[in-house]
Design a protein around this motif. Sequence first.
Motif: not given
Length: 391
Positions: A295-300, A335-351
């Motif tokens: 969740x934090x990753x997707x919220x950057x 840190x920099x990657x989050x700031x420059x990647x506005x379309x960043x999103x990870x979806x879980x297909x299987x866990x």
Amino acid sequence: MRILILFLLCPFFAVAQSNTEVYLFTITPNENTITLTNQQNISNNEGYDNQPSFYNDNQVLFASTRNGQTDIASYNVRDKKVTWINDTGFGSEYSPTKIPNQKAVSAIRLDTTGLQRLYSYDFKTGKNKEVVKDLVIGYHTWYSENILISSVLADGGLDLVVSHLKDGTNYTQQKKIGRSLHKIPNSNLISYISKENEQWQIKSLDPITGVTQKIIETVPEAEDMCWLNNGTILMPKGNTIYAFNPKTDTRWKILTSFQDPNVYNITRVTTNPTSSMLAIVSDVSPEIIVQKQLDAYNARDIDAFLATYSNNIQLFDFPNNKTNEGKEELRTLFDGFFKRTPDLHAEIKNRIVLGNKVIDEEYVTANGRSFSAVAIYEVQNGKISKVTFIQ
């Protein structure tokens, strides 16, 4: 560069100090057993919440993280509110315990200087004073107002020490013991866990005569226990609580196994004076921790993201090629990657969750492109300690 791209596009998690919560249950006796109902999270606090004990039938004490240190919290069962007994400022308190015949609490205080001693705290004002000089006490219980039973740090382990406060004497009863010390109901005895042998044992101690006696071997490698008023011992391991009554049982039996992922690894149990309530401590489940990281990753959110990792987090490319180590390296990478990647999103297909491991099949989008990857998270003490990536 391929390794860096994969790493930056996959979420993960780990923790420096154990992220634990305190839960309270109602104990309902049945004909041959008891049931636990009315589960409540009474700490509900990010970080370390641990070592509960009952001040009385309406107050639960526990150590709780506040403003970067650990203070003594008191939960009012009737009002469902938490108040604070102390605010030392230059130290943290652990293992708060009611002192017999006093409106006071004893607790282990670890000062910022490294000094560790046992102090008493007035329940209303928080005013404190040292209880035992010179002993580095790790855990303790009260036999009476003037006799203290402690697990004392010595030679890399714990010694069982009986302290007579009136004359200032301390007697070492046994070496190689555990942390769990309790007054045995309806007796003049104390129980402790002996680690002298490969198979640990629960033993009784008469602090006046020094006589000890074996009660039963512990649930294998279980550290904590408590007594109910009817003489039953409760001992947790993993998500299960076991029960044994020396008067009626010949072996441990399962009292309950929790299916709630929040009650994943129980490390403490304690009951109130009338055995009508049970407080437990559990680590947060690996799945919940990894989900917070995602969740934090997707919220950057870089701070929330890093908060899920241990300080010495290690990252690998499958099978064992280490690529990064330490939380500061993660900050530099993300840190920099989050700031420059506005379309960043990870979806879980299987866990898949296997013990302390969480295996995620992820579909990741970043900078206009998408790809699949697998991340294997290993969680220790409520934090992600290792991540292995497979592309």
